[in-house]
Design an enzyme around this catalytic site. Sequence first.
Site, short mmCIF file in Angstrom:
data_model
loop_
_atom_site.label_atom_id
_atom_site.label_comp_id
_atom_site.label_asym_id
_atom_site.label_seq_id
_atom_site.Cartn_x
_atom_site.Cartn_y
_atom_site.Cartn_z
N ASP A 1 18.41 29.31 -34.48
CA ASP A 1 16.55 28.62 -35.14
C ASP A 1 15.83 29.23 -35.41
O ASP A 1 15.95 29.91 -34.22
CB ASP A 1 16.87 27.31 -34.00
N ASP B 1 20.05 27.30 -38.78
CA ASP B 1 20.43 26.14 -38.65
C ASP B 1 19.49 25.30 -38.08
O ASP B 1 18.70 24.67 -39.31
CB ASP B 1 20.76 27.08 -36.97
N ASP C 1 14.72 23.01 -32.01
CA ASP C 1 15.80 22.34 -31.21
C ASP C 1 15.59 21.96 -30.16
O ASP C 1 15.54 23.53 -29.47
CB ASP C 1 17.48 22.87 -32.15
N ARG D 1 16.92 14.97 -39.75
CA ARG D 1 16.63 15.60 -38.76
C ARG D 1 15.42 15.29 -38.24
O ARG D 1 15.01 16.88 -37.72
CB ARG D 1 17.34 16.40 -38.14
#
Length: 447
Positions: free
Chosen positions: A228, A267, A271, A321
């Site tokens: 990430d 990715d 996060d 997301r």
Amino acid sequence: MAAASHRRSLHKRRTLVVSAAVVAAGVSAGFLVMNANAAPVDLFHQTLAAKDGWASSGTGATGGAKADAAHTFTVSTRAQLVKALGSATDTTPRIIKVSGTIDANTDDAGKKLSCADYASGTGYSLSAYLKAYDPATYGRSKLPSGTQEKARAAAQSKQAKNVVFKVPANTSIVGVPGTKAGITGGMLQIQNVDNVIVRNLTFAATEDCFPQWDPTDGDDGNWNSNYDSVTLRGATHVWADHNTFSDGPHFDSANPKYYGREYQIHDGALDITKGSDLVTVERNQFTNHDKTMLIGSSDTDSVGKLRVSIHHNVWKGIVQRAPLARIGQIHIYNNLYDTTTLNGYAPQYSINSRAKAQVVAENNYWKLPSGAKPAKVLSGDGTGSVAGGGNLVNGTVTDLVAAYNSASSKKIKTTVNWTPTLTSGLEKSANNLPTSLGTTTGAGVLK
């Protein structure tokens, strides 16, 4: 009135020029920010304002504000950044000023490194890997194992040693205004530490040279990458402010397909997982990305934690997301979602509430292209909740949960078990967001 309210909400981050008298009084840097509740403070020492989201709870987010001169660094190369970060277990307050763009895929001397450099000496080659784990011969019932998988893991480990930057507690990492500050190809890993501030940085091209094939992921298998741009794992009191996140210059539309599935080298963007808690994400720009923000890494990730505030961000060219939320208490307000397809990134949904997540989404603005349906803005597994109101779709107040539930068998619940109170700067109307957030979000705005 909405414009005036917005100007007041921005007051704490307005910048001003340093006078000679202020410098003489002992201010150590030339960039100041006005805080509504305090005297002008150095941008690099600025702390999160009171009641500004979950990260302001308790001890708040002060980062490296107490850093001494020996722990205040200006960095412009990967090697300098690594040295400034020091040990991930050292809790001494530190301020790291990033000047210019740091390329994570370089060696200590600054030489550019390629995927081939990381693979060198490991025995890995993509062609050999594809031959070894072709579903037609290897099957689809188990993860890859054996010589080529070990080689892939070894090559990925070599890349990780270069591109993963472990951030210690009590740290502020702030881009120097006017220098196009940022990190390309790297990941800030904020893991099991408290009190970190990340501001005014552009994160781009965070790419995994060695994605792993998982034939058991979904009906057709998937290629999964490992980095990430910013990852929070068991982190607390984190403030992410005025950053820009993008896959560019390599977009997913350029990814090849192997075994009929996209060879995904990206990715997450930001996060928040593994029991992370008390996080405020504000005035960032998220663009050109697929799986953008994951809150909670599994359906059993840390009950009682994952408390996150997400406000005044711009989401544009985001597939999904934004965020996907599990378990926690998440407040999403005054964000702008532009769901027009951008550089091949076609939005699927914005907010996913699942695993009993308790989401309050209020006074956000969605720009939907012609033919797009409000029912597609939300997603869920039938156990999550989304409360709140005042959300606009193309300027019209819209009940997003009702729109979603009318078209889905997995209903989103409309009540939550908490009431947001840390809401400094909350605007009661979303009408002005498409105009105001364009010039007040992302890296390069703070001066």
